[in-house]
Design a protein around this motif. Sequence first.
Motif, mmCIF file in Angstrom:
data_model
loop_
_atom_site.group_PDB
_atom_site.id
_atom_site.type_symbol
_atom_site.label_atom_id
_atom_site.label_comp_id
_atom_site.label_asym_id
_atom_site.label_seq_id
_atom_site.Cartn_x
_atom_site.Cartn_y
_atom_site.Cartn_z
ATOM 1 N N TRP A 120 -25.108 111.052 -60.088
ATOM 2 C CA TRP A 120 -24.569 109.710 -60.363
ATOM 3 C C TRP A 120 -25.654 108.709 -60.017
ATOM 4 N N LEU A 121 -25.853 107.751 -60.908
ATOM 5 C CA LEU A 121 -26.890 106.743 -60.723
ATOM 6 C C LEU A 121 -26.307 105.392 -61.092
ATOM 7 N N ALA A 122 -26.449 104.439 -60.187
ATOM 8 C CA ALA A 122 -25.890 103.108 -60.420
ATOM 9 C C ALA A 122 -26.859 102.045 -59.956
ATOM 10 N N ALA A 123 -26.778 100.889 -60.602
ATOM 11 C CA ALA A 123 -27.560 99.715 -60.217
ATOM 12 C C ALA A 123 -26.600 98.539 -60.114
ATOM 13 N N ALA A 124 -26.935 97.595 -59.239
ATOM 14 C CA ALA A 124 -26.073 96.426 -59.073
ATOM 15 C C ALA A 124 -26.920 95.211 -58.744
ATOM 16 N N ASP A 125 -26.477 94.057 -59.229
ATOM 17 C CA ASP A 125 -27.142 92.797 -58.909
ATOM 18 C C ASP A 125 -26.115 91.682 -59.022
ATOM 19 N N ILE A 126 -26.332 90.631 -58.235
ATOM 20 C CA ILE A 126 -25.402 89.501 -58.246
ATOM 21 C C ILE A 126 -25.704 88.525 -59.379
ATOM 22 N N ASP A 127 -26.905 88.627 -59.962
ATOM 23 C CA ASP A 127 -27.356 87.690 -60.997
ATOM 24 C C ASP A 127 -26.988 88.223 -62.385
ATOM 25 N N PRO A 128 -26.148 87.514 -63.149
ATOM 26 C CA PRO A 128 -25.746 88.012 -64.480
ATOM 27 C C PRO A 128 -26.931 88.256 -65.412
ATOM 28 N N ALA A 129 -27.968 87.421 -65.329
ATOM 29 C CA ALA A 129 -29.142 87.624 -66.196
ATOM 30 C C ALA A 129 -29.843 88.924 -65.850
ATOM 31 N N ALA A 130 -29.948 89.235 -64.563
ATOM 32 C CA ALA A 130 -30.568 90.496 -64.150
ATOM 33 C C ALA A 130 -29.730 91.682 -64.604
ATOM 34 N N VAL A 131 -28.419 91.575 -64.495
ATOM 35 C CA VAL A 131 -27.541 92.665 -64.918
ATOM 36 C C VAL A 131 -27.708 92.952 -66.402
ATOM 37 N N ALA A 132 -27.770 91.910 -67.213
ATOM 38 C CA ALA A 132 -27.953 92.095 -68.652
ATOM 39 C C ALA A 132 -29.286 92.768 -68.948
ATOM 40 N N CYS A 133 -30.330 92.355 -68.245
ATOM 41 C CA CYS A 133 -31.645 92.947 -68.428
ATOM 42 C C CYS A 133 -31.657 94.410 -67.993
ATOM 43 N N ALA A 134 -31.052 94.707 -66.848
ATOM 44 C CA ALA A 134 -30.999 96.082 -66.354
ATOM 45 C C ALA A 134 -30.230 96.982 -67.311
ATOM 46 N N ARG A 135 -29.170 96.469 -67.891
ATOM 47 C CA ARG A 135 -28.405 97.288 -68.842
ATOM 48 C C ARG A 135 -29.240 97.661 -70.058
ATOM 49 N N ARG A 136 -30.099 96.757 -70.505
ATOM 50 C CA ARG A 136 -31.004 97.077 -71.613
ATOM 51 C C ARG A 136 -31.982 98.174 -71.211
ATOM 52 N N ASN A 137 -32.557 98.028 -70.016
ATOM 53 C CA ASN A 137 -33.556 98.994 -69.575
ATOM 54 C C ASN A 137 -32.969 100.368 -69.291
ATOM 55 N N LEU A 138 -31.717 100.400 -68.892
ATOM 56 C CA LEU A 138 -31.096 101.665 -68.503
ATOM 57 C C LEU A 138 -30.258 102.296 -69.615
ATOM 58 N N ALA A 139 -30.244 101.666 -70.769
ATOM 59 C CA ALA A 139 -29.476 102.227 -71.890
ATOM 60 C C ALA A 139 -29.988 103.638 -72.199
ATOM 61 N N GLY A 140 -29.061 104.578 -72.271
ATOM 62 C CA GLY A 140 -29.422 105.946 -72.598
ATOM 63 C C GLY A 140 -29.848 106.788 -71.412
ATOM 64 N N LEU A 141 -29.811 106.234 -70.203
ATOM 65 C CA LEU A 141 -30.251 106.984 -69.028
ATOM 66 C C LEU A 141 -29.102 107.422 -68.130
#
Length: 262
Positions: A120-141
């Motif tokens: 299980w692998l998870a990432a979290a951030d309080i900043d909505p812009a960072a969350v959107a960016c992280a979701r792009r980078n982690l797509a498919g992983l």
Amino acid sequence: MATPFPSDRSALVRQLRTAGCVYAEDEADLLLAAAESPAALAHLTDRRVAGEPLEYLLGWAEFCGLRIAVDPGVFVPRGRTALLVEAAAALTGPAPAVADLCCGSGATTVALAHRLAPRWLAAADIDPAAVACARRNLAGLAAEVFEGDLFTPLPPHWRGRLDLVVANAPYVPTAAVALMPPEARLHEAPVALDGGPDGLDVLRRVAVGAARWLAPAGHLVVEVSDAQVGALCAALDAVGLVPTVRHDEDLDATAVTARRPA
């Protein structure tokens, strides 16, 4: 007024060097590769000369040999954070459950996804812009990205079961933020930089949460400055975690690992 299009690479290098870009040659090559036309290059050069981070102009940053998408306002991955990744990977057994807090662009999460085989692998951030960016980078992983404050948004059934928690939390003392390079203090989100009066406000909260969310023998890995090591280790001791300090002179980086006793 738009910057005149340089007649050659050397002119662009001189322009960037005059603006204070330390790695002007490398930046010139990257800008030339990114620009689709003389007008586009002039626009990118204007923005860089004005102090905008190169990574925002390119739309990506290199981190641990990977190309990580970086959106404007999102914390730009630093090369020194490679020590955090190395320390975390060295501590972790097979099929770990991993959470990356204050994930920013998700750079550390992506690097760990390539080095480990998490169950299980998870990432979290309080900043909505960072969350959107992280979701792009982690797509498919096969990673989940949550928006919220530290451990709060994580599924509660993982409490006490995480094998590894990493956090590149803000650790710059509030008074020192004004002394940071303009690229950071004027363009990156303050929430990603300001760590409170002594820089350890967020990291102390990470320590308290890690003592509850880590599995027995699990590890917390964070980045910090040399000057803060003593105070942070004391905070980790106070919540029952056993700290160890790692330093890399080449990266000018310090990482603190902390183990929850079995």
